[in-house]
Design an enzyme around this catalytic site. Structure first.
Site, PDB file in Angstrom:
ATOM      1  N   ALA A  21      -3.073  14.138  -5.303  1.00 46.35           N
ATOM      2  CA  ALA A  21      -2.231  14.399  -6.473  1.00 46.35           C
ATOM      3  C   ALA A  21      -1.223  13.282  -6.731  1.00 46.35           C
ATOM      4  CB  ALA A  21      -1.501  15.727  -6.309  1.00 46.35           C
ATOM      5  N   GLY A  22      -1.036  12.422  -5.738  1.00 42.14           N
ATOM      6  CA  GLY A  22      -0.048  11.345  -5.895  1.00 42.14           C
ATOM      7  C   GLY A  22      -0.409  10.470  -7.093  1.00 42.14           C
ATOM      8  N   ARG A  26       2.127   2.441  -7.550  1.00 39.33           N
ATOM      9  CA  ARG A  26       2.089   1.016  -7.165  1.00 39.33           C
ATOM     10  C   ARG A  26       0.771   0.321  -7.496  1.00 39.33           C
ATOM     11  NH1 ARG A  26       3.591   0.362  -1.253  1.00 39.33           N
ATOM     12  NH2 ARG A  26       3.416   2.625  -1.071  1.00 39.33           N
ATOM     13  N   LYS A  33      -5.579   6.628  -8.826  1.00 40.58           N
ATOM     14  CA  LYS A  33      -5.796   5.758  -7.661  1.00 40.58           C
ATOM     15  C   LYS A  33      -7.106   6.028  -6.941  1.00 40.58           C
ATOM     16  CE  LYS A  33      -3.035   6.173  -3.979  1.00 40.58           C
ATOM     17  NZ  LYS A  33      -1.798   5.909  -3.196  1.00 40.58           N
ATOM     18  N   TYR A 110      -6.614  12.550   3.115  1.00 41.14           N
ATOM     19  CA  TYR A 110      -5.998  11.942   1.934  1.00 41.14           C
ATOM     20  C   TYR A 110      -7.084  11.209   1.138  1.00 41.14           C
ATOM     21  CZ  TYR A 110      -1.363  12.232   4.275  1.00 41.14           C
ATOM     22  OH  TYR A 110      -0.212  12.635   4.889  1.00 41.14           O
ATOM     23  N   ASP A 112      -6.682   8.788  -0.668  1.00 41.74           N
ATOM     24  CA  ASP A 112      -6.439   7.338  -0.693  1.00 41.74           C
ATOM     25  C   ASP A 112      -6.599   6.704   0.688  1.00 41.74           C
ATOM     26  OD1 ASP A 112      -4.191   8.186   0.644  1.00 41.74           O
ATOM     27  OD2 ASP A 112      -2.755   7.492  -0.864  1.00 41.74           O
ATOM     28  N   GLU A 165       9.227  12.031  10.285  1.00 43.81           N
ATOM     29  CA  GLU A 165       9.115  11.035   9.222  1.00 43.81           C
ATOM     30  C   GLU A 165      10.074   9.879   9.497  1.00 43.81           C
ATOM     31  OE1 GLU A 165       6.776  11.056   6.429  1.00 43.81           O
ATOM     32  OE2 GLU A 165       6.138  12.124   8.219  1.00 43.81           O
TER      33      GLU A 165
END
Ligand code: UD1
Ligand code: CA
Length: 455
Positions: A21-22, A26, A33, A110, A112, A165
């Protein structure tokens, strides 16, 4: 929501949630993406293909609003839309309805991060199913530069205690070199209960999936980390990352081609498509590019600087150097396509030779025919495409223009420099050029006249 229910296939004990969903800001791209290609195929399709090795009973892809094109690309897998990106934990929670009745192993991947291998995925499932039954198995890696990845905190007993994180980590945690790839295998019976309890009280104000580890530990559950190579876990965030991922993918495709019996004279300059198929004892010279859909038989020679896509090449054919085969080029056994030859939607039958400086489009070249240098099939009249059919054993002299639609019969000969606009019967000879004139001493007389005029 575009979520659809489907009967389960494959391993009903494995489900996968793929996060995509990102926005991929960039990349500076209009294309989502995960649709950017590696070796000619969208990253997310590479990932789904690898995932297929686990035969998951259900796959749910989490996409953002306005990413219908991703939904189409991943069909028939189900998609759910995460309207606002509140973090990886929030993203996985979007799969709750699709996995409501599911209590097996949930893989989180992910979109990506497409280079992960099937072996690694199998290793994660095996660890999840081990006797100590970890609630969460996290895939870690030790990158050359740990940068801002989340860190895996491993306890004295070797179990995974927490994921912290980078932005929330102190200096001691930042010094840990074992990083979170983001890939997890989670006990499906516990997953959504854990997600219900995570909050966004952290440096980014997001719901972190990573927080489920500490939470499962506080419930007395075991968690585990296993490791994979950095090259499998490269995440694509920028065009520069995309180029790095392409390099990894190409190296794998080169290694596979050689393992299967092809000689690559200079592997680093052979560029494959994900679906390139080479027979045995194929030799590929330097600087050859395979676009999608190329199938090559045995003992084929592909000489340097050739570009091939959508082409089929039969055993013992020779291609190039400097050949261009476009979609629908179908080169027969032991046929030859030489330098500066372009072929499109053209069947070149066994043993035919098209050796130099030629365009053949929408054509059939019969077995053993010889096409002279500079021959052009004039297949397009500005409105429609037409076909040229050249019979077996025909001989086309150099620099002929074959104006389609036109049929040249078996064994026919076309004189060099001819413009052929009507059919030539089998064994016929067609010649359209003007007769040759000789003026005796004409060159000498011309020079004298030109010299005099110049003074
Ligand atoms: C995440 C991990 C981090 C890890 C890193 C590895 C968390 C909190 N952090 O950080 O520990 O080292 O990945 O690359 O999980 N996504 C959604 N919806 C969202 C947020 C993200 O679908 O609301 C997707 C993104 O498209 C991307 C993936 O989840 O594919 C990771 O998101 P990203 O924001 O890049 O996470 P990182 O901050 O890099
Ligand atoms: Ca990231």
């Amino acid at each position: 929501m575009s979520e659809t229910q489907r009967p389960e296939r494959g391993d009903a004990g494995i489900a996968a949630v793929v996060l995509a969903a990102g926005k991929g800001t960039r990349m500076k791209s209009d294309l989502p993406k995960v649709l950017h290609p590696l070796a000619g195929r969208a990253m997310i399709d590479h990932l789904l293909d690898t995932l297929a090795a686990l035969s998951p009973g259900r796959v749910v892809v989490v996409i953002g609003p306005g990413m219908e094109s991703v939904g189409e690309a991943v069909a028939p897998h189900a998609c759910v839309i995460q309207d606002l990106q509140h973090g990886t934990g929030h993203a996985v929670a979007q799969a709750r309805a699709a996995l409501a009745d599911f209590a097996g192993d949930v893989m989180v991947l992910y979109g990506d991060t497409p280079l992960i291998t099937a072996d690694t995925l199998h290793g994660m499932v095996a660890r999840r199913r081990a006797a100590d039954s970890p609630a969460v198995v996290v895939l870690g890696f030790r990158p050359a530069d740990a940068g801002e990845y989340g860190r895996l905190v491993v306890g004295d007993s070797g179990g995974l205690e927490a994921i912290v994180e980078y932005r929330d980590a102190d200096a001691a945690v930042r010094a840990i070199d074992l990083c979170n790839s983001g890939v997890m295998a989670i006990d499906g019976a516990a997953l959504f209960g854990l997600l219900d309890r995570i909050d966004n009280a952290n440096a980014r104000g997001e719901y972190y999936l990573t927080d489920i580890v500490a939470m499962a530990r506080s419930d007395g559950r075991v968690c585990a980390a296993i490791e994979a190579a950095e090259s499998e876990l490269l995440g694509v965030n920028s065009r520069s990352d995309l180029a790095q991922a392409e390099a990894v993918m190409q190296d794998r495709l080169r290694a596979r081609a050689m393992a299967e019996g092809a000689t690559l004279i200079d592997p680093a300059t052979t560029w494959f498509s994900f679906d390139t198929r080479l027979g045995r004892d194929v030799t590929v010279g330097p600087n050859v590019v395979f676009g999608p859909g190329v199938i090559v038989g045995d003992e084929v020679q592909i000489r340097p600087f050739s570009h091939l896509e959508g082409a089929r090449i039969a055993d013992r054919a020779q291609i190039g150097p400097f050949a261009r085969l476009r979609p629908g080029a179908d080169v027969g056994e032991a046929a030859r396509i030489g330098n500066f030859v372009e072929a499109k939607a053209a069947i070149v039958e066994a043993g035919a030779k098209v050796n130099h400086l030629t365009y053949i489009g929408d054509a059939r070249i019969g077995a053993g025919a010889n096409i002279g240098a500079g021959t052009i099939t004039c297949n397009y009249d500005g409105f429609s495409k037409h076909t040229t059919d050249i019979g077996a054993g025909a001989f086309i002299g150099s620099n002929a223009a074959l104006v389609a639609p036109v049929v040249i019969g078996d064994g026919a000969v076309v004189g060099a420099g001819s413009v052929i606009s009507s059919d030539v019967p089998g064994d016929g000879l067609a010649i359209t050029r003007a007769p040759q004139k000789i003026l005796d001493d004409g060159a000498a007389r011309l020079r004298r006249r030109l010299a005099a005029a110049k003074g």
